[in-house]
Motif scaffolding. Structure first.
Motif, PDB file in Angstrom:
ATOM      1  N   HIS A  13      44.521  91.104  68.488  1.00  0.00           N
ATOM      2  CA  HIS A  13      43.446  91.757  67.741  1.00  0.00           C
ATOM      3  C   HIS A  13      43.818  93.150  67.230  1.00  0.00           C
ATOM      4  O   HIS A  13      42.969  93.871  66.732  1.00  0.00           O
ATOM      5  CB  HIS A  13      42.158  91.843  68.562  1.00  0.00           C
ATOM      6  CG  HIS A  13      41.683  90.516  69.062  1.00  0.00           C
ATOM      7  ND1 HIS A  13      41.236  89.522  68.219  1.00  0.00           N
ATOM      8  CD2 HIS A  13      41.632  89.986  70.305  1.00  0.00           C
ATOM      9  CE1 HIS A  13      40.897  88.460  68.928  1.00  0.00           C
ATOM     10  NE2 HIS A  13      41.146  88.722  70.210  1.00  0.00           N
ATOM     11  N   LYS A  14      45.075  93.556  67.398  1.00  0.00           N
ATOM     12  CA  LYS A  14      45.568  94.834  66.870  1.00  0.00           C
ATOM     13  C   LYS A  14      46.929  94.601  66.230  1.00  0.00           C
ATOM     14  O   LYS A  14      47.864  95.358  66.445  1.00  0.00           O
ATOM     15  CB  LYS A  14      45.690  95.865  67.988  1.00  0.00           C
ATOM     16  CG  LYS A  14      44.378  96.223  68.629  1.00  0.00           C
ATOM     17  CD  LYS A  14      44.557  97.209  69.734  1.00  0.00           C
ATOM     18  CE  LYS A  14      43.225  97.478  70.415  1.00  0.00           C
ATOM     19  NZ  LYS A  14      43.377  98.328  71.584  1.00  0.00           N
ATOM     20  N   ASP A  40      50.440  97.592  58.141  1.00  0.00           N
ATOM     21  CA  ASP A  40      49.349  97.638  59.113  1.00  0.00           C
ATOM     22  C   ASP A  40      48.043  97.376  58.381  1.00  0.00           C
ATOM     23  O   ASP A  40      47.501  98.263  57.722  1.00  0.00           O
ATOM     24  CB  ASP A  40      49.315  98.994  59.815  1.00  0.00           C
ATOM     25  CG  ASP A  40      48.305  99.035  60.941  1.00  0.00           C
ATOM     26  OD1 ASP A  40      47.656  98.005  61.224  1.00  0.00           O
ATOM     27  OD2 ASP A  40      48.172 100.105  61.557  1.00  0.00           O
ATOM     28  N   LYS A  42      45.086  96.904  59.606  1.00  0.00           N
ATOM     29  CA  LYS A  42      43.885  97.373  60.311  1.00  0.00           C
ATOM     30  C   LYS A  42      43.423  98.748  59.851  1.00  0.00           C
ATOM     31  O   LYS A  42      42.268  99.107  60.072  1.00  0.00           O
ATOM     32  CB  LYS A  42      44.140  97.403  61.826  1.00  0.00           C
ATOM     33  CG  LYS A  42      44.324  96.041  62.434  1.00  0.00           C
ATOM     34  CD  LYS A  42      43.019  95.312  62.484  1.00  0.00           C
ATOM     35  CE  LYS A  42      43.165  94.009  63.240  1.00  0.00           C
ATOM     36  NZ  LYS A  42      41.917  93.316  63.370  1.00  0.00           N
TER      37      LYS A  42
END
Length: 79
Positions: A13-14, A40, A42
């Protein structure tokens, strides 16, 4: 054949990804030839860092980017 594709890193989840040059017969997270950058998704906006000189070197040698990497290159205006 050499492919330029994403290499998963980070925790569940990261996730973040490395952009790597790798033999197409290797596993997704197998031994790479060279790390070319990272992605990245996120962060807001998503972080994309690509070493353009090394990417162009591999493209000139005949490496083929995957569809996702091709889109990232288009977002960074790399041809």
């Amino acid at each position: 054949m050499v492919k330029i594709r994403l290499f998963k890193t980070g925790a569940k989840h990261k996730l973040s990804f490395r952009i790597v040059a790798i033999d197409s017969r290797r596993k997704r997270n197998g031994k790479t030839l060279e790390v070319l950058g990272f992605y990245d998704p996120k962060t807001k906006p998503p972080t994309i860092k690509i070493n353009q000189t090394r990417l162009k070197y591999w493209l000139n040698l005949g490496a083929q980017p995957t569809a996702i990497v091709r889109e990232l290159m288009k977002n960074e205006k790399i041809t």
